[in-house]
Design a protein around this motif. Sequence first.
Motif, PDB file in Angstrom:
ATOM      1  N   GLY A 272      34.875  39.854  33.088  1.00  0.00           N
ATOM      2  CA  GLY A 272      34.869  38.741  33.949  1.00  0.00           C
ATOM      3  C   GLY A 272      34.946  39.199  35.532  1.00  0.00           C
ATOM      4  O   GLY A 272      33.970  38.717  36.193  1.00  0.00           O
ATOM      5  N   LEU A 273      35.814  40.104  35.842  1.00  0.00           N
ATOM      6  CA  LEU A 273      35.862  40.608  37.126  1.00  0.00           C
ATOM      7  C   LEU A 273      34.610  40.957  37.830  1.00  0.00           C
ATOM      8  O   LEU A 273      34.116  40.674  38.765  1.00  0.00           O
ATOM      9  N   ASP A 305      43.061  34.995  31.732  1.00  0.00           N
ATOM     10  CA  ASP A 305      43.492  36.146  32.594  1.00  0.00           C
ATOM     11  C   ASP A 305      43.415  35.294  33.994  1.00  0.00           C
ATOM     12  O   ASP A 305      42.203  34.895  34.493  1.00  0.00           O
ATOM     13  N   VAL A 306      44.603  34.979  34.665  1.00  0.00           N
ATOM     14  CA  VAL A 306      44.669  34.216  35.743  1.00  0.00           C
ATOM     15  C   VAL A 306      43.971  34.631  37.015  1.00  0.00           C
ATOM     16  O   VAL A 306      43.146  33.891  37.562  1.00  0.00           O
ATOM     17  N   GLU A 307      44.063  36.172  37.205  1.00  0.00           N
ATOM     18  CA  GLU A 307      43.366  36.640  38.243  1.00  0.00           C
ATOM     19  C   GLU A 307      41.811  36.462  38.213  1.00  0.00           C
ATOM     20  O   GLU A 307      41.283  36.128  39.198  1.00  0.00           O
ATOM     21  N   VAL A 308      41.358  36.583  37.217  1.00  0.00           N
ATOM     22  CA  VAL A 308      39.726  36.410  36.986  1.00  0.00           C
ATOM     23  C   VAL A 308      39.356  34.971  37.132  1.00  0.00           C
ATOM     24  O   VAL A 308      38.472  34.712  37.968  1.00  0.00           O
ATOM     25  N   LEU A 309      40.093  33.905  36.756  1.00  0.00           N
ATOM     26  CA  LEU A 309      39.790  32.609  36.732  1.00  0.00           C
ATOM     27  C   LEU A 309      39.938  32.293  38.333  1.00  0.00           C
ATOM     28  O   LEU A 309      39.257  31.516  38.956  1.00  0.00           O
ATOM     29  N   LEU A 310      41.111  33.054  38.849  1.00  0.00           N
ATOM     30  CA  LEU A 310      41.051  32.685  40.454  1.00  0.00           C
ATOM     31  C   LEU A 310      39.895  33.112  41.240  1.00  0.00           C
ATOM     32  O   LEU A 310      39.348  32.670  42.243  1.00  0.00           O
TER      33      LEU A 310
END
Length: 411
Positions: A272-273, A305-310
């Motif tokens: 995702g990233l 994955d919160v960081e990827v969603l952000l």
Amino acid sequence: GRGTPIEYRLGARAPTGDEGGNAGGPVYDLYLGGVIGVLSVGHVFEEQEGRIREVLYESAVPALRILWEFPQVAAAAPRDLAPDEHAALVSYYVLQERYGAAMLECRRLLERSPRHGMANAWMFRMLSTLGEKRRAEQAYKYAVMEKDTEYLATVFAAEAALARGDDIAAAQYASRAMQLAPVLPQGHFLLARALDLQGAQWVDRQCQAVLTMTGNAHPNAHALLGANTIQDWLTTYRVNALFKRRRMPEAKRPQAALHLERAVDLWPSRQGLAHVYLAILAGFAGDPRGLEEHRALALAEAGDDVEVLLRVAYLDLLAKRPLRALEVAGPLLETSPHPGVHVVVGWAHAQVAALVHLGGDRMKADEILKQGRAHLDFVRPGGPGPRAPRAWEQVARFALTKEALAPPPGR
């Protein structure tokens, strides 16, 4: 498939209890006579005094979804398993993201062996995800008492800290994991992620160390290295919009793209990233189709994955699509303590306010902008909320600039 909504076009009935309700009760197929689900929601039309006049609709959790999440309910009788067999089942279920089943196996094992290291390590991970801080800390304490599971529990602790945006705790746990197992790459990579959240300059060096340890075959290190290179340029030059057609220096752009593409080649299903930053490169190259394709892949592969969603929501804000950003980040306000959620939601509100103001409704625009400022102020240094890590603090610092709020071309 798992997680897919299913509509049954057969007649079904849920028996009514003595008090007129049957939440959690079985739903029967009127043609086959079998149970096809469990009643979960009923929407009714009521007259005065709370009397139900009409049931408008009901919904149920399909039986196959229940069996997937809790396969133990289908067993005639639980077999007497050895502790290591229970622990293996827990690992098996967690890796399949069947957390209900994993939790049941953990509880069965902990009833027999309350201080079992592996069970407590997995229990810590699941409880951390659920936000059960006190119980998670107790499980972690028992997990690190066992030499065989101290490293695993420490890795889980670093991952949990990253998920809630606590860069300092993540760096501490990652450093401890490196001390416990210096030849394993996971601790080194988690430290790289923590440094990335801190906006530190040593991310590339840490990622290169991980790639050296793994023969240049660590997909997430490649993804982070490429993403960090692009993000460092965006932050350094205060780039807050894709449509400016700014270009990265030729010395950096091809190398960043190479790392991102290498990550996707090595592990296509969990990148995702990488797809977020490939989408950003496509946006700056004037390739809207490529941007949308990579964004869709990033969103599909983000999972929880919160960081990827952000980062997906951040991409939407760079593309001047604040409503899409709110669709991604808005629900995280209820489920995640990550300070970056408030940064993204605050910036999105500010962009919406700018569009509303452009439409002529200044009063409504001011109200929406006030909401955006409240989110941004909540996680700023000295604010009432948790401190945003430096990487997201830098985003927040420029979220209300003219370029960050300017409408897209043609508006």
